[in-house]
Design a protein around this motif. Structure first.
Motif, PDB file in Angstrom:
ATOM      1  N   ALA A   8      71.374 -24.102  61.883  1.00 20.03           N
ATOM      2  CA  ALA A   8      71.588 -24.727  60.590  1.00 20.03           C
ATOM      3  C   ALA A   8      72.572 -23.976  59.731  1.00 20.03           C
ATOM      4  O   ALA A   8      73.489 -24.559  59.191  1.00 20.03           O
ATOM      5  CB  ALA A   8      70.279 -24.862  59.857  1.00 20.03           C
ATOM      6  N   SER A  24      74.193 -22.956  63.206  1.00 22.85           N
ATOM      7  CA  SER A  24      75.229 -22.937  63.589  1.00 22.85           C
ATOM      8  C   SER A  24      76.032 -22.476  64.149  1.00 22.85           C
ATOM      9  O   SER A  24      76.288 -23.023  64.644  1.00 22.85           O
ATOM     10  CB  SER A  24      76.057 -22.873  62.868  1.00 22.85           C
ATOM     11  N   TRP A 214      75.371 -31.169  57.126  1.00 22.03           N
ATOM     12  CA  TRP A 214      73.918 -31.267  57.300  1.00 22.03           C
ATOM     13  C   TRP A 214      73.304 -31.334  55.903  1.00 22.03           C
ATOM     14  O   TRP A 214      73.429 -30.403  55.116  1.00 22.03           O
ATOM     15  CB  TRP A 214      73.380 -30.059  58.062  1.00 22.03           C
ATOM     16  N   SER A 273      77.246 -35.814  61.134  1.00 21.13           N
ATOM     17  CA  SER A 273      76.056 -35.300  60.461  1.00 21.13           C
ATOM     18  C   SER A 273      74.969 -34.978  61.473  1.00 21.13           C
ATOM     19  O   SER A 273      74.880 -35.592  62.537  1.00 21.13           O
ATOM     20  CB  SER A 273      75.539 -36.305  59.426  1.00 21.13           C
ATOM     21  N   TYR A 274      74.132 -34.005  61.111  1.00 22.46           N
ATOM     22  CA  TYR A 274      73.069 -33.500  61.984  1.00 22.46           C
ATOM     23  C   TYR A 274      71.709 -33.794  61.365  1.00 22.46           C
ATOM     24  O   TYR A 274      71.517 -33.601  60.158  1.00 22.46           O
ATOM     25  CB  TYR A 274      73.224 -31.992  62.199  1.00 22.46           C
ATOM     26  N   HIS A 275      70.753 -34.254  62.204  1.00 23.41           N
ATOM     27  CA  HIS A 275      69.443 -34.651  61.697  1.00 23.41           C
ATOM     28  C   HIS A 275      68.371 -34.363  62.736  1.00 23.41           C
ATOM     29  O   HIS A 275      68.533 -34.698  63.917  1.00 23.41           O
ATOM     30  CB  HIS A 275      69.429 -36.141  61.358  1.00 23.41           C
ATOM     31  N   GLN A 303      76.567 -39.237  64.356  1.00 23.78           N
ATOM     32  CA  GLN A 303      75.366 -38.471  64.055  1.00 23.78           C
ATOM     33  C   GLN A 303      74.820 -37.788  65.306  1.00 23.78           C
ATOM     34  O   GLN A 303      74.797 -38.371  66.390  1.00 23.78           O
ATOM     35  CB  GLN A 303      74.292 -39.377  63.446  1.00 23.78           C
ATOM     36  N   ILE A 310      70.846 -31.070  68.811  1.00 26.57           N
ATOM     37  CA  ILE A 310      71.452 -30.174  67.830  1.00 26.57           C
ATOM     38  C   ILE A 310      71.527 -28.762  68.394  1.00 26.57           C
ATOM     39  O   ILE A 310      72.565 -28.089  68.310  1.00 26.57           O
ATOM     40  CB  ILE A 310      70.651 -30.195  66.511  1.00 26.57           C
ATOM     41  N   SER A 314      74.955 -26.109  68.794  1.00 24.53           N
ATOM     42  CA  SER A 314      74.975 -25.369  67.537  1.00 24.53           C
ATOM     43  C   SER A 314      74.548 -23.918  67.687  1.00 24.53           C
ATOM     44  O   SER A 314      73.522 -23.516  67.162  1.00 24.53           O
ATOM     45  CB  SER A 314      74.060 -26.067  66.534  1.00 24.53           C
TER      46      SER A 314
END
Length: 339
Positions: A8, A24, A214, A273-275, A303, A310, A314
């Motif tokens: 993150a 990240s 994010w 975007s990351y979720h 996404q 993720i 990341s």
């Protein structure tokens, strides 16, 4: 939990996002570890942020710490005797899916899982594992922790700053430390070939600008070109949007936070975007403040949804880069063609 911290926001926002890095994140602007020998001959000396480490002989008992070194070791055919516990995207035992798959394919048992409390390495567990090398080229160990680890076994730290080693360099450092530099290069060549094939199949991505973001816990994060999750997109011809650099506020070399009032200034061809969940992904697109982002208003949003996916990017690792790659590229392609 260092894993979510890394993915993150790496180390700086642990309270809000306890993973990633972890790619990240992992910027390309780190120093280079170097070795006195890279042809598999020993002793090998590797330079890093805390000086240099000599590995006198080919390691037989390898311990891995941080992010990506476990995968790099496995990718060159070395099964660690102990490896760092992961949380974000991992199973109940702290093992990431691509690591579990590789262990199954090799027909070996899961190594000792080293407890990660987010503070310090588990020295007693490491002593019990009796490694002859500890690999931590992408980690957050301090100099004091490095000194303590070095009393257990020769320890390879990161080349420059914590949680910033580029994913390719992590693979190379691990390969060199294990006397398998050629095998590590083969791994990188194979991954680059897979990325090149995706780029050839999706020419619509070439030249697109992107902002990777994010939105979590009331804080909006923007990742810079220094972050591996953004950097590896360049393999498809995707470029970091100029607005990403223009709006940077110095939070970190590889990410920063942006106020919702400034989102209309985050201009790019695409938003990535990351979720953690699909519900969060849907809520992102329905959020009134998020609609101020030009690419969102145009519907040009890709996404990355789900903790496993993720975690895979990341930052990417020797085993995870292609995990879900087809899904990621398909989302990027759809966003590019929506304009």
């Amino acid at each position: 939990m260092h894993a979510r911290r890394t993915i993150a926001v790496i180390a700086a926002a642990a309270a809000a996002l306890a993973l990633a890095g972890c790619s990240s994140a992992a910027p390309e602007e780190s120093g280079s570890g170097s070795a006195a020998a890279s042809d598999g001959s020993f002793p090998i000396t590797i330079e890093h942020a805390f000086g240099e480490t000599e590995i006198p002989a080919a390691p037989e008992r390898v311990a891995t710490w941080g992010w990506g070194s476990t995968e790099a070791a496995l990718a060159v055919g070395v099964v660690p005797v102990a490896m760092a516990q992961q949380s974000y995207g991992a199973n109940a035992d702290g093992v990431l899916p691509w690591v579990a798959d590789e262990l199954d394919e090799l027909g070996v048992e899961t190594p000792v899982i080293l407890t990660d409390d987010g503070e310090a390495p588990p020295y007693e567990e490491l002593i019990e594992a009796a490694p002859d090398v500890i690999l931590a080229p992408y980690s957050g160990i301090t100099e004091e922790q490095y000194d303590l680890l070095s009393e257990i076994a020769p320890t390879v730290a990161y080349p420059d700053q914590p949680w910033t080693t580029p994913w390719r360099e992590t693979v190379s450092i691990v390969g060199t430390a294990l006397g398998k530099a050629d095998e590590a290069q083969d791994v990188l060549d194979d991954l680059d070939a897979q990325l090149a094939a995706q780029a050839e199949a999706h020419p619509e991505l070439d030249g697109q600008t992107i902002a990777a973001v994010w939105d979590v816990g009331g804080t909006f994060y923007v990742y810079t070109q220094e972050d591996s999750r953004v950097e590896f997109l360049s393999a498809f011809g995707i470029e970091d949007a100029p607005a990403v650099a223009e709006l940077a506020n110095g939070d970190s070399p590889f990410f920063y936070t942006l106020s919702y009032e400034q989102l209309d200034q985050l201009d790019s061809d695409l938003i990535l975007s990351y979720h953690d969940t699909q519900a969060e992904a849907d809520a992102f697109l329905q959020s009134a403040p998020i609609q101020a982002i030009p690419a969102v208003a145009r519907g040009q949003v890709a996404q990355v949804v789900g903790t496993e996916l993720i975690a895979a990017v990341s930052p990417p690792t020797a085993l995870s880069l292609t995990y879900g790659l087809d899904q990621l590229v398909a989302s990027l392609s759809a966003a590019a063609q929506a304009g």
